[in-house]
Design a protein around this motif. Sequence first.
Motif, mmCIF file in Angstrom:
data_model
loop_
_atom_site.group_PDB
_atom_site.id
_atom_site.type_symbol
_atom_site.label_atom_id
_atom_site.label_comp_id
_atom_site.label_asym_id
_atom_site.label_seq_id
_atom_site.Cartn_x
_atom_site.Cartn_y
_atom_site.Cartn_z
ATOM 1 N N TYR A 162 -25.953 18.694 -59.068
ATOM 2 C CA TYR A 162 -26.950 17.947 -58.300
ATOM 3 C C TYR A 162 -26.480 16.511 -58.106
ATOM 4 O O TYR A 162 -25.562 16.032 -58.785
ATOM 5 C CB TYR A 162 -28.319 17.968 -58.982
ATOM 6 C CG TYR A 162 -28.405 17.207 -60.292
ATOM 7 C CD1 TYR A 162 -28.602 15.830 -60.317
ATOM 8 C CD2 TYR A 162 -28.315 17.869 -61.510
ATOM 9 C CE1 TYR A 162 -28.697 15.137 -61.507
ATOM 10 C CE2 TYR A 162 -28.400 17.191 -62.713
ATOM 11 C CZ TYR A 162 -28.589 15.823 -62.702
ATOM 12 O OH TYR A 162 -28.666 15.146 -63.890
ATOM 13 N N ARG A 163 -27.135 15.858 -57.176
ATOM 14 C CA ARG A 163 -26.942 14.420 -56.998
ATOM 15 C C ARG A 163 -28.303 13.745 -57.089
ATOM 16 O O ARG A 163 -29.343 14.368 -56.828
ATOM 17 C CB ARG A 163 -26.271 14.110 -55.662
ATOM 18 C CG ARG A 163 -27.103 14.415 -54.440
ATOM 19 C CD ARG A 163 -26.330 14.124 -53.155
ATOM 20 N NE ARG A 163 -27.160 14.246 -51.975
ATOM 21 C CZ ARG A 163 -27.453 15.385 -51.359
ATOM 22 N NH1 ARG A 163 -26.950 16.519 -51.823
ATOM 23 N NH2 ARG A 163 -28.218 15.397 -50.286
ATOM 24 N N ARG A 164 -28.290 12.502 -57.470
ATOM 25 C CA ARG A 164 -29.519 11.724 -57.583
ATOM 26 C C ARG A 164 -29.788 10.992 -56.273
ATOM 27 O O ARG A 164 -28.872 10.408 -55.694
ATOM 28 C CB ARG A 164 -29.399 10.712 -58.729
ATOM 29 C CG ARG A 164 -29.160 11.344 -60.090
ATOM 30 C CD ARG A 164 -28.820 10.280 -61.126
ATOM 31 N NE ARG A 164 -28.504 10.860 -62.414
ATOM 32 C CZ ARG A 164 -27.310 11.319 -62.766
ATOM 33 N NH1 ARG A 164 -26.297 11.259 -61.899
ATOM 34 N NH2 ARG A 164 -27.099 11.820 -63.956
ATOM 35 N N VAL A 165 -31.023 11.037 -55.831
ATOM 36 C CA VAL A 165 -31.401 10.325 -54.615
ATOM 37 C C VAL A 165 -32.642 9.487 -54.906
ATOM 38 O O VAL A 165 -33.551 9.921 -55.620
ATOM 39 C CB VAL A 165 -31.689 11.308 -53.453
ATOM 40 C CG1 VAL A 165 -30.430 12.062 -53.060
ATOM 41 C CG2 VAL A 165 -32.802 12.273 -53.813
ATOM 42 N N PRO A 166 -32.697 8.265 -54.389
ATOM 43 C CA PRO A 166 -33.891 7.442 -54.607
ATOM 44 C C PRO A 166 -35.073 7.989 -53.811
ATOM 45 O O PRO A 166 -34.912 8.500 -52.695
ATOM 46 C CB PRO A 166 -33.465 6.064 -54.096
ATOM 47 C CG PRO A 166 -32.352 6.331 -53.138
ATOM 48 C CD PRO A 166 -31.651 7.554 -53.634
ATOM 49 N N VAL A 167 -36.242 7.915 -54.412
ATOM 50 C CA VAL A 167 -37.486 8.245 -53.717
ATOM 51 C C VAL A 167 -38.464 7.102 -53.972
ATOM 52 O O VAL A 167 -38.378 6.401 -54.987
ATOM 53 C CB VAL A 167 -38.085 9.589 -54.196
ATOM 54 C CG1 VAL A 167 -37.172 10.746 -53.858
ATOM 55 C CG2 VAL A 167 -38.379 9.561 -55.687
ATOM 56 N N GLN A 168 -39.372 6.917 -53.045
ATOM 57 C CA GLN A 168 -40.337 5.830 -53.183
ATOM 58 C C GLN A 168 -41.436 6.251 -54.137
ATOM 59 O O GLN A 168 -42.114 7.258 -53.936
ATOM 60 C CB GLN A 168 -40.929 5.455 -51.825
ATOM 61 C CG GLN A 168 -41.738 4.172 -51.832
ATOM 62 C CD GLN A 168 -40.896 2.933 -52.116
ATOM 63 O OE1 GLN A 168 -39.683 2.951 -51.978
ATOM 64 N NE2 GLN A 168 -41.543 1.848 -52.516
#
Length: 250
Positions: A162-168
């Motif tokens: 997996y990769r990490r993605v920013p979320v609000q």
Amino acid sequence: MPATPRPTLLPTLLLVRPQAQAAQQAQRLAAAGIAAQPFCVEDTVADDAALAALPQQAANADWLVFVSPSCIDLAWPHLAGLPLAAKLACVGRASADKLAALSGRTVLHPPHGNDSDALLTLPPLQQLAGQTVLIVRGDGGRPQLGETLARRGAQVRYAEVYRRVPVQADWALFDRLAAAGPSPALLITSSHSAEQLFHQAGATRRRALLACRFIALHPRIATTLQQLGVVQPLLAADEPALCALLTGPR
């Protein structure tokens, strides 16, 4: 080293971790009488190509090492039911319990501590000449585990599932809780999440954020919080310690 005094009051607990783990933990904490809600500043996105390649990689491995609950959630469905000869290991007890329940197998994990340092002290991982170790992790994981195992003779491979993605995050929720008082508490499960949390808060919410009680899963995370301005983060290495901190004598 951060201090670990008991708080006089811990209000609603915001779980700063990926959505799936936060939702599961909120349910468990609710059963223990603790009000908690997910508060995600980053999430995990599966790497479909890495997951497709995982069964063949695992078939050629002597050890499978899972570094987080997210790895288990994403990877194990692709391995369940396969005749795997590899031994299983996790860096912490909570992950090991999850993997043992899913696999029905013994999972090596440190009896004390919940990080790579603790795992690396265990006798089965000292002499690994001629053995292949597959580390299941997210992209850009810390290199220490693989580098140390390689020095011990292992052929180290990686499955970055997996990769990490920013979320609000739900800052409207935060603002309501902070305005109603007392300020919410926040459970921080990674240094990267701590940094993303303060980045999203910005200057406008920094004072309100620093008024919160912070709980870290690891001294390394607590150190990051201190660098971000948190004066006295608490430590809770696992969920039983967290529950004891929140519900124990004050």
